[in-house]
Design a protein around this motif. Structure first.
Motif, PDB file in Angstrom:
ATOM      1  N   UNK A   1       0.825  -1.209   0.000  1.00 46.09           N
ATOM      2  CA  UNK A   1       0.000   0.000   0.000  1.00 46.09           C
ATOM      3  C   UNK A   1       0.860   1.259   0.000  1.00 46.09           C
ATOM      4  N   UNK A   2       2.010   1.210   0.633  1.00 43.74           N
ATOM      5  CA  UNK A   2       2.854   2.390   0.806  1.00 43.74           C
ATOM      6  C   UNK A   2       3.803   2.638  -0.363  1.00 43.74           C
ATOM      7  N   UNK A   3       3.649   1.879  -1.439  1.00 41.86           N
ATOM      8  CA  UNK A   3       4.486   2.081  -2.624  1.00 41.86           C
ATOM      9  C   UNK A   3       3.917   3.127  -3.576  1.00 41.86           C
ATOM     10  N   UNK A   4       2.646   3.443  -3.446  1.00 40.61           N
ATOM     11  CA  UNK A   4       1.981   4.369  -4.366  1.00 40.61           C
ATOM     12  C   UNK A   4       1.709   5.710  -3.690  1.00 40.61           C
ATOM     13  N   UNK A   5       2.617   6.637  -3.841  1.00 40.98           N
ATOM     14  CA  UNK A   5       2.510   7.938  -3.175  1.00 40.98           C
ATOM     15  C   UNK A   5       1.270   8.718  -3.618  1.00 40.98           C
ATOM     16  N   UNK A   6       0.977   8.742  -4.894  1.00 37.75           N
ATOM     17  CA  UNK A   6      -0.177   9.494  -5.405  1.00 37.75           C
ATOM     18  C   UNK A   6      -1.496   8.896  -4.924  1.00 37.75           C
ATOM     19  N   UNK A   7      -1.574   7.571  -4.861  1.00 37.27           N
ATOM     20  CA  UNK A   7      -2.782   6.905  -4.382  1.00 37.27           C
ATOM     21  C   UNK A   7      -3.029   7.270  -2.919  1.00 37.27           C
ATOM     22  N   UNK A   8      -1.969   7.286  -2.132  1.00 34.77           N
ATOM     23  CA  UNK A   8      -2.087   7.650  -0.719  1.00 34.77           C
ATOM     24  C   UNK A   8      -2.566   9.093  -0.585  1.00 34.77           C
ATOM     25  N   UNK A   9      -1.979   9.973  -1.351  1.00 35.66           N
ATOM     26  CA  UNK A   9      -2.347  11.397  -1.280  1.00 35.66           C
ATOM     27  C   UNK A   9      -3.821  11.597  -1.631  1.00 35.66           C
ATOM     28  N   UNK A  10      -4.274  10.961  -2.692  1.00 38.38           N
ATOM     29  CA  UNK A  10      -5.674  11.064  -3.115  1.00 38.38           C
ATOM     30  C   UNK A  10      -6.605  10.480  -2.056  1.00 38.38           C
ATOM     31  N   UNK A  11      -6.230   9.333  -1.519  1.00 40.30           N
ATOM     32  CA  UNK A  11      -7.052   8.678  -0.497  1.00 40.30           C
ATOM     33  C   UNK A  11      -7.204   9.573   0.734  1.00 40.30           C
ATOM     34  N   UNK A  12      -6.117  10.172   1.181  1.00 37.79           N
ATOM     35  CA  UNK A  12      -6.191  11.014   2.377  1.00 37.79           C
ATOM     36  C   UNK A  12      -6.982  12.298   2.137  1.00 37.79           C
ATOM     37  N   UNK A  13      -6.878  12.839   0.949  1.00 32.63           N
ATOM     38  CA  UNK A  13      -7.680  14.022   0.604  1.00 32.63           C
ATOM     39  C   UNK A  13      -9.163  13.669   0.630  1.00 32.63           C
ATOM     40  N   UNK A  14      -9.514  12.543   0.005  1.00 35.89           N
ATOM     41  CA  UNK A  14     -10.912  12.109  -0.028  1.00 35.89           C
ATOM     42  C   UNK A  14     -11.419  11.697   1.356  1.00 35.89           C
ATOM     43  N   UNK A  15     -10.529  11.168   2.185  1.00 32.73           N
ATOM     44  CA  UNK A  15     -10.915  10.768   3.544  1.00 32.73           C
ATOM     45  C   UNK A  15     -11.446  11.975   4.316  1.00 32.73           C
ATOM     46  N   UNK A  16     -10.757  13.093   4.203  1.00 36.16           N
ATOM     47  CA  UNK A  16     -11.187  14.328   4.880  1.00 36.16           C
ATOM     48  C   UNK A  16     -12.445  14.919   4.238  1.00 36.16           C
ATOM     49  N   UNK A  17     -12.483  14.870   2.916  1.00 35.26           N
ATOM     50  CA  UNK A  17     -13.581  15.503   2.185  1.00 35.26           C
ATOM     51  C   UNK A  17     -14.905  14.763   2.402  1.00 35.26           C
ATOM     52  N   UNK A  18     -14.865  13.461   2.538  1.00 35.08           N
ATOM     53  CA  UNK A  18     -16.088  12.652   2.587  1.00 35.08           C
ATOM     54  C   UNK A  18     -16.445  12.149   3.979  1.00 35.08           C
ATOM     55  N   UNK A  19     -15.915  12.767   5.012  1.00 36.18           N
ATOM     56  CA  UNK A  19     -16.202  12.315   6.376  1.00 36.18           C
ATOM     57  C   UNK A  19     -17.688  12.478   6.688  1.00 36.18           C
TER      58      UNK A  19
ATOM     59  N   UNK B   1       9.931   2.718   2.077  1.00 39.54           N
ATOM     60  CA  UNK B   1      10.542   2.789   0.746  1.00 39.54           C
ATOM     61  C   UNK B   1      12.030   3.110   0.782  1.00 39.54           C
ATOM     62  N   UNK B   2      12.603   3.270   1.977  1.00 39.10           N
ATOM     63  CA  UNK B   2      14.039   3.510   2.096  1.00 39.10           C
ATOM     64  C   UNK B   2      14.768   2.188   2.338  1.00 39.10           C
ATOM     65  N   UNK B   3      15.841   1.963   1.617  1.00 39.59           N
ATOM     66  CA  UNK B   3      16.591   0.721   1.808  1.00 39.59           C
ATOM     67  C   UNK B   3      17.447   0.760   3.069  1.00 39.59           C
ATOM     68  N   UNK B   4      17.653   1.927   3.637  1.00 45.12           N
ATOM     69  CA  UNK B   4      18.500   2.053   4.825  1.00 45.12           C
ATOM     70  C   UNK B   4      17.711   2.002   6.138  1.00 45.12           C
TER      71      UNK B   4
ATOM     72  N   UNK C   1      -3.359  13.070  12.538  1.00 44.75           N
ATOM     73  CA  UNK C   1      -2.299  12.225  13.087  1.00 44.75           C
ATOM     74  C   UNK C   1      -2.129  10.977  12.226  1.00 44.75           C
ATOM     75  N   UNK C   2      -3.246  10.363  11.843  1.00 43.68           N
ATOM     76  CA  UNK C   2      -3.196   9.184  10.975  1.00 43.68           C
ATOM     77  C   UNK C   2      -2.486   9.507   9.672  1.00 43.68           C
ATOM     78  N   UNK C   3      -2.812  10.638   9.088  1.00 41.23           N
ATOM     79  CA  UNK C   3      -2.183  11.079   7.843  1.00 41.23           C
ATOM     80  C   UNK C   3      -0.668  11.213   8.017  1.00 41.23           C
ATOM     81  N   UNK C   4      -0.254  11.826   9.117  1.00 40.91           N
ATOM     82  CA  UNK C   4       1.175  11.993   9.401  1.00 40.91           C
ATOM     83  C   UNK C   4       1.868  10.636   9.512  1.00 40.91           C
ATOM     84  N   UNK C   5       1.249   9.710  10.213  1.00 43.94           N
ATOM     85  CA  UNK C   5       1.850   8.383  10.411  1.00 43.94           C
ATOM     86  C   UNK C   5       1.879   7.592   9.108  1.00 43.94           C
ATOM     87  N   UNK C   6       0.885   7.785   8.257  1.00 43.99           N
ATOM     88  CA  UNK C   6       0.884   7.117   6.949  1.00 43.99           C
ATOM     89  C   UNK C   6       2.051   7.625   6.113  1.00 43.99           C
ATOM     90  N   UNK C   7       2.234   8.940   6.068  1.00 40.78           N
ATOM     91  CA  UNK C   7       3.340   9.497   5.287  1.00 40.78           C
ATOM     92  C   UNK C   7       4.697   9.075   5.852  1.00 40.78           C
TER      93      UNK C   7
END
Length: 171
Positions: free
Chosen positions: A83-101, A129-132, A116-122
Protein backbone atom coordinates in the motif's frame (compact mmCIF):
# COMPACT_ATOMS: atom_id res chain seq x y z
CA UNK A 1 72.01 2.20 -7.85
CA UNK A 2 70.65 -1.34 -7.87
CA UNK A 3 69.90 -1.08 -4.17
CA UNK A 4 68.00 2.20 -4.61
CA UNK A 5 66.04 0.73 -7.49
CA UNK A 6 65.16 -2.40 -5.48
CA UNK A 7 64.16 -0.26 -2.50
CA UNK A 8 61.84 1.85 -4.60
CA UNK A 9 60.30 -1.23 -6.23
CA UNK A 10 59.85 -2.87 -2.80
CA UNK A 11 58.14 0.22 -1.40
CA UNK A 12 55.89 0.41 -4.46
CA UNK A 13 54.87 -3.26 -4.08
CA UNK A 14 54.27 -2.81 -0.37
CA UNK A 15 52.03 0.25 -0.93
CA UNK A 16 50.04 -1.40 -3.71
CA UNK A 17 49.45 -4.54 -1.61
CA UNK A 18 48.15 -2.37 1.26
CA UNK A 19 45.70 -0.68 -1.09
CA UNK A 20 44.40 -4.05 -2.29
CA UNK A 21 43.83 -5.14 1.31
CA UNK A 22 41.89 -1.95 2.03
CA UNK A 23 39.75 -2.48 -1.07
CA UNK A 24 38.89 -6.02 0.01
CA UNK A 25 38.03 -4.96 3.58
CA UNK A 26 36.22 -1.62 3.45
CA UNK A 27 36.01 0.17 6.78
CA UNK A 28 32.46 1.53 6.40
CA UNK A 29 30.32 -1.42 5.46
CA UNK A 30 26.56 -1.01 5.38
CA UNK A 31 24.75 -3.99 6.77
CA UNK A 32 22.10 -5.15 4.37
CA UNK A 33 19.36 -6.27 6.74
CA UNK A 34 16.03 -7.44 5.48
CA UNK A 35 13.23 -4.95 6.12
CA UNK A 36 10.52 -7.50 5.69
CA UNK A 37 8.52 -8.08 8.81
CA UNK A 38 6.55 -11.23 9.41
CA UNK A 39 2.97 -11.42 10.62
CA UNK A 40 4.27 -12.74 13.96
CA UNK A 41 6.65 -9.81 14.45
CA UNK A 42 3.84 -7.34 13.81
CA UNK A 43 1.38 -9.21 16.03
CA UNK A 44 3.90 -8.90 18.89
CA UNK A 45 3.56 -5.09 18.84
CA UNK A 46 2.03 -3.94 22.12
CA UNK A 47 -0.84 -1.45 21.72
CA UNK A 48 -4.58 -1.16 22.35
CA UNK A 49 -6.51 -1.98 19.19
CA UNK A 50 -9.93 -0.30 19.33
CA UNK A 51 -12.53 -1.52 16.87
CA UNK A 52 -15.68 0.25 15.80
CA UNK A 53 -18.89 -0.11 17.79
CA UNK A 54 -21.99 -1.25 15.97
CA UNK A 55 -23.45 2.28 16.02
CA UNK A 56 -20.26 3.74 14.60
CA UNK A 57 -20.13 1.12 11.84
CA UNK A 58 -23.68 2.03 10.83
CA UNK A 59 -22.88 5.75 10.90
CA UNK A 60 -19.87 5.41 8.60
CA UNK A 61 -20.99 2.49 6.41
CA UNK A 62 -20.76 4.60 3.22
CA UNK A 63 -17.33 6.12 4.02
CA UNK A 64 -15.31 4.21 1.42
CA UNK A 65 -11.99 5.89 2.17
CA UNK A 66 -12.10 4.75 5.79
CA UNK A 67 -12.59 1.15 4.68
CA UNK A 68 -9.71 1.44 2.20
CA UNK A 69 -7.44 2.44 5.07
CA UNK A 70 -8.90 -0.38 7.14
CA UNK A 71 -7.92 -2.79 4.33
CA UNK A 72 -4.41 -1.32 4.38
CA UNK A 73 -4.31 -1.91 8.16
CA UNK A 74 -5.28 -5.55 7.62
CA UNK A 75 -2.50 -5.93 5.04
CA UNK A 76 0.07 -4.25 7.29
CA UNK A 77 -0.86 -6.64 10.10
CA UNK A 78 -0.06 -9.46 7.65
CA UNK A 79 3.34 -7.91 6.92
CA UNK A 80 2.33 -6.54 3.50
CA UNK A 81 3.43 -2.92 2.97
CA UNK A 82 2.58 -2.69 -0.75
CA UNK A 83 0.00 0.00 0.00
CA UNK A 84 2.85 2.39 0.81
CA UNK A 85 4.49 2.08 -2.62
CA UNK A 86 1.98 4.37 -4.37
CA UNK A 87 2.51 7.94 -3.18
CA UNK A 88 -0.18 9.49 -5.40
CA UNK A 89 -2.78 6.90 -4.38
CA UNK A 90 -2.09 7.65 -0.72
CA UNK A 91 -2.35 11.40 -1.28
CA UNK A 92 -5.67 11.06 -3.12
CA UNK A 93 -7.05 8.68 -0.50
CA UNK A 94 -6.19 11.01 2.38
CA UNK A 95 -7.68 14.02 0.60
CA UNK A 96 -10.91 12.11 -0.03
CA UNK A 97 -10.91 10.77 3.54
CA UNK A 98 -11.19 14.33 4.88
CA UNK A 99 -13.58 15.50 2.19
CA UNK A 100 -16.09 12.65 2.59
CA UNK A 101 -16.20 12.31 6.38
CA UNK A 102 -19.76 11.55 7.55
CA UNK A 103 -21.47 14.37 9.44
CA UNK A 104 -22.17 12.18 12.46
CA UNK A 105 -18.43 11.86 13.22
CA UNK A 106 -17.22 15.14 11.75
CA UNK A 107 -15.81 16.91 14.82
CA UNK A 108 -12.56 18.73 15.53
CA UNK A 109 -11.40 15.80 17.68
CA UNK A 110 -12.00 13.31 14.85
CA UNK A 111 -10.30 15.60 12.34
CA UNK A 112 -7.31 15.81 14.69
CA UNK A 113 -7.10 11.99 14.78
CA UNK A 114 -7.28 11.92 10.98
CA UNK A 115 -4.42 14.45 10.84
CA UNK A 116 -2.30 12.23 13.09
CA UNK A 117 -3.20 9.18 10.97
CA UNK A 118 -2.18 11.08 7.84
CA UNK A 119 1.17 11.99 9.40
CA UNK A 120 1.85 8.38 10.41
CA UNK A 121 0.88 7.12 6.95
CA UNK A 122 3.34 9.50 5.29
CA UNK A 123 6.05 8.57 7.78
CA UNK A 124 5.55 4.85 7.23
CA UNK A 125 5.41 5.40 3.46
CA UNK A 126 8.78 7.12 3.45
CA UNK A 127 10.45 4.65 5.83
CA UNK A 128 9.11 1.57 4.05
CA UNK A 129 10.54 2.79 0.75
CA UNK A 130 14.04 3.51 2.10
CA UNK A 131 16.59 0.72 1.81
CA UNK A 132 18.50 2.05 4.83
CA UNK A 133 15.59 1.77 7.27
CA UNK A 134 16.30 -0.67 10.07
CA UNK A 135 13.80 -3.34 11.01
CA UNK A 136 13.31 -1.79 14.46
CA UNK A 137 12.59 1.66 13.00
CA UNK A 138 10.09 0.12 10.60
CA UNK A 139 8.39 -1.80 13.43
CA UNK A 140 8.16 1.37 15.48
CA UNK A 141 6.61 3.27 12.58
CA UNK A 142 4.11 0.46 11.95
CA UNK A 143 3.12 0.56 15.61
CA UNK A 144 2.58 4.33 15.44
CA UNK A 145 0.43 3.88 12.33
CA UNK A 146 -1.68 1.14 13.96
CA UNK A 147 -2.10 3.19 17.16
CA UNK A 148 -3.20 6.27 15.20
CA UNK A 149 -5.89 4.25 13.38
CA UNK A 150 -6.99 2.70 16.66
CA UNK A 151 -7.27 6.17 18.22
CA UNK A 152 -9.41 7.33 15.29
CA UNK A 153 -11.77 4.40 15.93
CA UNK A 154 -11.86 5.21 19.65
CA UNK A 155 -12.65 8.87 18.99
CA UNK A 156 -15.51 8.08 16.61
CA UNK A 157 -16.93 5.55 19.09
CA UNK A 158 -16.81 8.12 21.89
CA UNK A 159 -18.43 10.80 19.73
CA UNK A 160 -21.42 8.61 18.91
CA UNK A 161 -21.62 7.30 22.48
CA UNK A 162 -21.82 10.86 23.80
CA UNK A 163 -24.44 11.77 21.18
CA UNK A 164 -26.60 8.80 22.18
CA UNK A 165 -26.68 9.81 25.86
CA UNK A 166 -29.76 11.88 26.57
CA UNK A 167 -28.74 13.76 29.63
CA UNK A 168 -31.52 15.91 31.01
CA UNK A 169 -30.38 19.24 32.35
CA UNK A 170 -32.07 20.36 35.57
CA UNK A 171 -34.48 23.23 35.14
Amino acid sequence: MNIKFLSIVSIFILISSCKKTEENNPVNTVENTSQELSKNEISELDYLDFVLDEKTEQAIENWEEYYQIQDAITNVKEGDLVFFNEKETIKTLLTDLRKNIPESVNTPATLARIQVLETKIYKLESLSNLSTTSKETLKSSIKEFLVSFSNLNFQMNKKLEKDSNNIQKPQ
